[in-house]
Scaffold this active site. Structure first.
Site, PDB file in Angstrom:
ATOM      1  N   CYS A   8      -5.254  -9.800   4.218  1.00 47.62           N
ATOM      2  CA  CYS A   8      -4.042  -9.393   4.942  1.00 47.62           C
ATOM      3  C   CYS A   8      -2.816 -10.092   4.377  1.00 47.62           C
ATOM      4  CB  CYS A   8      -4.150  -9.800   6.407  1.00 47.62           C
ATOM      5  SG  CYS A   8      -5.381  -8.893   7.292  1.00 47.62           S
TER       6      CYS A   8
ATOM      7  N   GLU B 241      -2.656   0.008  -2.966  1.00 46.65           N
ATOM      8  CA  GLU B 241      -4.001  -0.555  -2.865  1.00 46.65           C
ATOM      9  C   GLU B 241      -4.692  -0.199  -1.548  1.00 46.65           C
ATOM     10  OE1 GLU B 241      -3.330  -4.594  -5.478  1.00 46.65           O
ATOM     11  OE2 GLU B 241      -2.579  -4.549  -3.446  1.00 46.65           O
TER      12      GLU B 241
END
Ligand code: SF4
Length: 348
Positions: free
Chosen positions: A337, A91
């Site tokens: 994150c 990704e």
């Protein structure tokens, strides 16, 4: 076959030197690959069709398949799921820079590996285990494809997606060089950030090679004991060794060192944590990035706002260094994150 997005234009010129292509043509070919073209142009003014054909037979421009794209309705972060030539999916996240409405641009958070071997306990990628290193062109094409799909320019790249960049060092550095080539994506070296959780040989090599890119060291705790419970790499490269490498980096580059601190509610937010950090970094000019944890498993929680404020006050009092709280967006699309695990929205 020469894979175009695997090489800088200088390497391309060297590899095709026997054909003596003009420099301008090399730059045009590189620029076309970085625009997302998958074929060489049919004709180029002042270049003989014969030469173009010979080059065509020697090069190829593979590209990633976009498996899925999701855009957050909340903050405009976009997560792309890609498939390359090898196993597994990976990704990248397009981060809109929201603070300048008159100058819209993006930063792309790219992956350097499929999965990750380092198993940091609060990271979804770490739970996947390691599958493989990405090829340079697979790293470069994440940005090429996202730029081609975007209405504003990409002005920065952060190697904070899936994988530990320092464990795929050569390809990561080559990708960074390609990102910053003026005839291609033209992203300033200073706007390219390479992060590590503490791979000391990589930091030392990065220091010795004097690259213009920024380094971020993910510290998250300033004691060996806590790092041992969070980062398995602490057993291989313990904190004193990491700090020695970081101090060498500062001595060689004179650059302020950026530390990332994943804020884990109830774990690394006390006044003692701030004191330990001040002690560890004494005499070293640093910048501290605070990033709230994103852990969909619920094992780790974000700090409460009282806790976050108290920690910020403690840092202000104990640490003579700037502290910034990083917005960790894209949570609703699992693009923040620590959340990248290469699953499509339907699966995730
Ligand atoms: Fe790997 Fe980075 Fe996740 Fe640690 S935080 S497991 S190094 S991807």
């Amino acid at each position: 076959m020469l894979l175009l997005k695997d090489h800088t234009s200088t390497e391309l010129a060297e590899a095709l030197a026997d054909l003596a292509p003009p420099d301008r043509l090399i730059r045009q070919i590189h620029a076309a690959a970085c625009r997302g073209d998958t074929e060489l142009p049919a004709s180029v003014p002042t270049v003989s069709p014969k030469l173009l054909e010979k080059i065509r037979q020697r090069v190829s421009t593979p590209s990633l398949t976009v498996v899925n794209k999701v855009v957050s309705p909340e903050d405009g972060f976009a997560k792309y799921l890609f498939r390359g030539e090898g196993t597994g999916q990976f990704e990248a996240v397009r981060i809109p820079l929201l603070h300048r409405p008159d100058d819209k641009k993006y930063v792309i958070c790219v992956s350097s590996q499929v999965g990750c071997a380092l198993g940091c306990v609060f990271c979804a990628t770490g739970r996947m285990g390691f599958q493989r290193n990405l090829a340079t062109w697979e790293i470069v094409d994440q940005v090429v494809q996202i730029q081609a799909d975007s209405e504003h320019p990409v002005r920065g790249v952060v190697f904070m997606g899936m994988g530990e960049p320092m464990l795929n060092y050569d390809r990561v550095i080559r990708a960074a060089k390609i990102f910053s080539e003026p005839c291609g994506l033209a992203i300033s070296g200073k706007a390219i950030t390479i992060s590590t959780v503490g791979v000391v040989p990589g930091i030392r090599r990065f220091t010795a090679e004097q690259h213009p890119y920024r380094l971020i060291v993910s510290l998250t705790s300033a004691t060996v004991e806590k790092r041992l419970s969070l980062f398995p790499i602490e057993r291989i490269h313990p904190l004193p060794e990491l700090m020695e490498a970081v101090r060498e980096y500062h001595a060689a580059t004179n650059k302020r060192v950026t530390f990332a601190w994943t804020v884990l509610g109830g774990i690394n937010t006390s006044r003692q944590d701030a004191r330990d950090l001040a002690e560890l970094t004494r005499g070293l000019p640093i910048l501290l990035d605070l990033i709230d944890v994103n852990d969909p498993t619920g094992q780790f929680r974000r700090p409460t706002s009282d806790e976050a404020n108290a920690f910020r006050d403690a840092l202000r009092e104990e640490l003579a260094a700037p502290v910034q709280r990083r917005y960790s967006g894209g949570q609703d699309i699992h693009g923040a994150c620590g959340m990248l695990a290469a699953v499509t929205a339907a699966e995730g």
